[in-house]
Write an enzyme that holds these catalytic residues in place. Structure first.
Site, PDB file in Angstrom:
ATOM      1  N   LEU A 159     -29.745  14.600  -6.718  1.00  0.00           N
ATOM      2  CA  LEU A 159     -29.530  13.188  -7.093  1.00  0.00           C
ATOM      3  C   LEU A 159     -29.025  13.052  -8.530  1.00  0.00           C
ATOM      4  O   LEU A 159     -28.848  11.950  -9.029  1.00  0.00           O
ATOM      5  CB  LEU A 159     -30.826  12.380  -6.934  1.00  0.00           C
ATOM      6  CG  LEU A 159     -31.366  12.326  -5.500  1.00  0.00           C
ATOM      7  CD1 LEU A 159     -32.636  11.488  -5.436  1.00  0.00           C
ATOM      8  CD2 LEU A 159     -30.324  11.757  -4.535  1.00  0.00           C
ATOM      9  N   GLY A 160     -28.788  14.166  -9.200  1.00  0.00           N
ATOM     10  CA  GLY A 160     -28.286  14.128 -10.573  1.00  0.00           C
ATOM     11  C   GLY A 160     -26.788  13.872 -10.604  1.00  0.00           C
ATOM     12  O   GLY A 160     -26.149  13.648  -9.565  1.00  0.00           O
ATOM     13  N   GLN A 161     -26.233  13.933 -11.809  1.00  0.00           N
ATOM     14  CA  GLN A 161     -24.820  13.578 -12.005  1.00  0.00           C
ATOM     15  C   GLN A 161     -23.893  14.494 -11.197  1.00  0.00           C
ATOM     16  O   GLN A 161     -22.960  14.025 -10.555  1.00  0.00           O
ATOM     17  CB  GLN A 161     -24.487  13.658 -13.498  1.00  0.00           C
ATOM     18  CG  GLN A 161     -23.199  12.946 -13.863  1.00  0.00           C
ATOM     19  CD  GLN A 161     -22.610  13.440 -15.178  1.00  0.00           C
ATOM     20  OE1 GLN A 161     -23.082  14.426 -15.755  1.00  0.00           O
ATOM     21  NE2 GLN A 161     -21.579  12.773 -15.651  1.00  0.00           N
TER      22      GLN A 161
ATOM     23  N   LYS B  67     -30.371  27.829 -21.453  1.00  0.00           N
ATOM     24  CA  LYS B  67     -29.087  28.189 -20.841  1.00  0.00           C
ATOM     25  C   LYS B  67     -28.733  29.655 -21.106  1.00  0.00           C
ATOM     26  O   LYS B  67     -28.251  30.352 -20.215  1.00  0.00           O
ATOM     27  CB  LYS B  67     -27.960  27.265 -21.339  1.00  0.00           C
ATOM     28  CG  LYS B  67     -28.060  25.844 -20.821  1.00  0.00           C
ATOM     29  CD  LYS B  67     -27.955  25.787 -19.305  1.00  0.00           C
ATOM     30  CE  LYS B  67     -27.992  24.383 -18.752  1.00  0.00           C
ATOM     31  NZ  LYS B  67     -28.164  24.345 -17.286  1.00  0.00           N
TER      32      LYS B  67
ATOM     33  N   GLY C 214     -31.733  19.361  -7.335  1.00  0.00           N
ATOM     34  CA  GLY C 214     -31.307  18.330  -8.290  1.00  0.00           C
ATOM     35  C   GLY C 214     -30.135  17.533  -7.736  1.00  0.00           C
ATOM     36  O   GLY C 214     -29.249  17.103  -8.472  1.00  0.00           O
TER      37      GLY C 214
ATOM     38  N   ILE D 218     -36.626  15.815  -6.580  1.00  0.00           N
ATOM     39  CA  ILE D 218     -38.057  15.477  -6.629  1.00  0.00           C
ATOM     40  C   ILE D 218     -38.361  14.089  -6.063  1.00  0.00           C
ATOM     41  O   ILE D 218     -39.507  13.716  -5.929  1.00  0.00           O
ATOM     42  CB  ILE D 218     -38.669  15.555  -8.058  1.00  0.00           C
ATOM     43  CG1 ILE D 218     -37.723  14.937  -9.072  1.00  0.00           C
ATOM     44  CG2 ILE D 218     -39.049  16.971  -8.432  1.00  0.00           C
ATOM     45  CD1 ILE D 218     -38.371  14.718 -10.412  1.00  0.00           C
TER      46      ILE D 218
ATOM     47  N   TYR E  62     -32.600  23.350 -24.944  1.00  0.00           N
ATOM     48  CA  TYR E  62     -31.651  23.373 -23.820  1.00  0.00           C
ATOM     49  C   TYR E  62     -30.769  24.626 -23.903  1.00  0.00           C
ATOM     50  O   TYR E  62     -30.569  25.336 -22.913  1.00  0.00           O
ATOM     51  CB  TYR E  62     -30.807  22.103 -23.903  1.00  0.00           C
ATOM     52  CG  TYR E  62     -29.755  21.916 -22.845  1.00  0.00           C
ATOM     53  CD1 TYR E  62     -30.095  21.630 -21.531  1.00  0.00           C
ATOM     54  CD2 TYR E  62     -28.400  21.968 -23.180  1.00  0.00           C
ATOM     55  CE1 TYR E  62     -29.111  21.412 -20.572  1.00  0.00           C
ATOM     56  CE2 TYR E  62     -27.415  21.747 -22.233  1.00  0.00           C
ATOM     57  CZ  TYR E  62     -27.775  21.475 -20.927  1.00  0.00           C
ATOM     58  OH  TYR E  62     -26.800  21.257 -19.996  1.00  0.00           O
TER      59      TYR E  62
HETATM   60  N1  SER Z   1     -23.723  17.407 -20.874  1.00  0.00           N
HETATM   61  C1  SER Z   1     -24.752  18.291 -21.355  1.00  0.00           C
HETATM   62  C2  SER Z   1     -25.574  17.645 -22.390  1.00  0.00           C
HETATM   63  O1  SER Z   1     -25.031  16.870 -23.154  1.00  0.00           O
HETATM   64  C3  SER Z   1     -24.129  19.533 -21.919  1.00  0.00           C
HETATM   65  O2  SER Z   1     -24.142  20.510 -20.987  1.00  0.00           O
HETATM   66  O3  SER Z   1     -26.722  17.938 -22.486  1.00  0.00           O
END
Ligand code: SER
Length: 317
Positions: free
Chosen positions: A10-12, A145, A8, A35, A141
């Site tokens: 290229l993510g933040q 986690k 990942g 990807i 999510y």
């Molecule tokens: N920044 C994330 C979100 O808002 C929290 O881990 O999904």
């Protein structure tokens, strides 16, 4: 020299982590994967692998070829996107986690993956949320986690895998905008302040969430990776945060630089609901005690750096 494989990338988080790791360890010792290929930015033209983390065979192939010392698994869907498509979130967030942690076990690497404030739920104590407390999230999510945190514990105790993680709050950066998160308002607000002089927030006034500037997040990852294993009592995920803020506080901080900045509201019930199920502020004392977590940016310092850099970015575009 230590070698790092990043998913990942290229993510933040990945965008900045790869740059920092390459400065510290050299380009050849850091392999970013995602990807898709990078189209712009510092990863273009340098070693990079296409990797779909849900493809177990390919994960094993890339890890075997590169032989990293650490796998830093960042590929995941954020909270709001996961809520729109829970099945896809399970597939990517859990599938990716399982394949990469298995690769870490088989090839004997250290393993880092971030957890989140999203791992908490409405029954968690909201203020000064302890490290060890009730975790019954109400989002897909969050379910992913918490399952991830349990897996980290399981692999540590069952296989002796060197697992490390943090519960990241909203991360604020100017290099790469996040996508699909509940805390994204706190990034968008800075970009819109420069581009338009106003922002319409999808999170309501008075809704407190933890946040941290990306520089501090990258420092936290690197410090935790190198923390003395003898001192780490927690192998799932440490609470980390630099500030507990709500939209009006960010607006006030922006007004110190752009006095007529306007903040409007058009609250999104889904993301507002998610935000309300998360803590207002985390207790980070265990991270401070066990590996000297020490964020440097408060709200005003972060605002100054965000506005300055976004201004440069927007003028260059
Ligand atoms: N920044 C994330 C979100 O808002 C929290 O881990 O999904």
């Amino acid at each position: 020299m230590e070698k790092f494989l990043v998913t990942g990338a290229l993510g933040q988080i990945g965008t900045e982590l790869v740059v920092r790791l390459r400065e510290m360890y050299g380009e050849e010792n850091v392999l970013p994967t995602d990807i898709r290929m990078p189209e712009r930015g510092p990863m273009v033209g340098k070693s990079f692998e296409i990797l779909d983390v849900t493809d177990k065979e390919r994960v094993m192939e890339v890890v075997e070829a590169f032989q990293p010392d650490s796998i830093l698994h960042l590929a995941a869907l954020l909270s709001a996107t996961a809520e729109e498509n829970p099945e896809l979130a399970w597939h990517i967030n859990m599938g990716g986690l399982f394949n990469t942690i298995e690769a870490a076990r088989i090839y004997g690497t250290q393993y880092f993956t971030p957890s989140s404030i999203g791992s908490f739920g409405p029954s968690t104590p909201k203020d000064n949320t302890p490290q060890h407390t009730l975790m019954r999230p109400t989002t897909m999510y969050g379910v992913n986690k918490v399952a991830g945190e349990l897996l980290l514990d399981y692999y540590y105790t069952k296989f002796g895998l060197d697992t490390r993680s943090v519960r990241f709050p909203g991360l604020i950066s100017f290099m790469q905008e996040p996508g699909g998160g509940t805390t994204d308002y706190a990034v968008e607000i800075y970009f819109d302040a420069i581009r338009k002089g106003e922002y319409t927030s999808f999170i309501d006034k008075g809704t407190y969430m933890d946040m941290m500037f990306m520089d501090d997040a990258i420092d936290a990852i690197i410090d935790l990776l190198h923390a003395d294993p003898e001192k780490l009592k927690t192998r799932n995920a440490f609470n980390v945060s630099a500030m507990s803020i709500e939209p009006e506080m960010v607006a006030e901080s922006i007004r110190k630089h752009i006095p007529d900045f306007k903040l409007n509201y058009d609250v999104d019930p889904v993301r507002q609901g998610i935000a309300e199920s998360w803590p207002n502020s985390l207790d980070c004392s265990e991270a401070k005690e066990q590996w000297d977590f020490n964020p440097k940016y408060d709200l005003d310092k972060m605002t100054e750096v965000m506005l300055k850099n976004i201004k440069v970015k927007v003028t260059e575009q």
